[in-house]
Design an enzyme around this catalytic site. Structure first.
Site, PDB file in Angstrom:
ATOM      1  N   ASN A  67       0.802  -1.219   0.000  1.00 30.83           N
ATOM      2  CA  ASN A  67       0.000   0.000   0.000  1.00 30.83           C
ATOM      3  C   ASN A  67       0.839   1.276   0.000  1.00 30.83           C
ATOM      4  OD1 ASN A  67       0.899  -0.359   2.583  1.00 30.83           O
ATOM      5  ND2 ASN A  67      -0.984   0.270   3.579  1.00 30.83           N
ATOM      6  N   CYS A  68       2.127   1.164  -0.240  1.00 28.31           N
ATOM      7  CA  CYS A  68       3.039   2.314  -0.280  1.00 28.31           C
ATOM      8  C   CYS A  68       3.021   2.913  -1.689  1.00 28.31           C
ATOM      9  CB  CYS A  68       4.447   1.863   0.096  1.00 28.31           C
ATOM     10  SG  CYS A  68       5.723   3.111  -0.171  1.00 28.31           S
TER      11      CYS A  68
END
Length: 105
Positions: free
Chosen positions: A8-9
């Site tokens: 999710n970066c």
């Protein structure tokens, strides 16, 4: 070539989009091999720790004083991302220097 990061970066996703042949390792799920962590700490030192993260802010003062290797093994999300391993070399972050070194424009 491997990219160590979080799914999710945003920065990791940008790198993955440009490097489709790269193998992704989610550090929360799979962790980072101790050998790679030791090499990265030797090369980048304290820059490997993301002290602006919410994970860091959630640590107690006592926890923050632990050795970086111990912190990264316990809290892999503390690692600055992405950490890219390519042909035995390590690259930290997705700045112009990393992109240039990997032949990405």
């Amino acid at each position: 070539m491997k990219l160590f990061g979080l799914k999710n970066c945003d920065t990791c996703r940008k790198a993955l989009k440009v490097l489709p042949e790269i193998s992704f390792v989610d550090v929360r799920v799979d962790g980072v091999p101790l050998e790679v962590l030791n090499r990265a700490l030797g090369q980048f030192g304290d820059r490997l720790l993301n002290i602006r993260s919410t994970t860091w802010r959630g640590l107690t003062g006592e926890e923050r004083e632990k050795p970086p290797i111990e912190l990264l093994q316990t809290h892999p999300a503390l690692m600055k991302r992405p950490l890219i391993e390519c042909n035995g070399e390590l690259y930290l972050g997705w700045g112009k220097d990393t992109q240039s070194a990997l032949g990405v424009s």
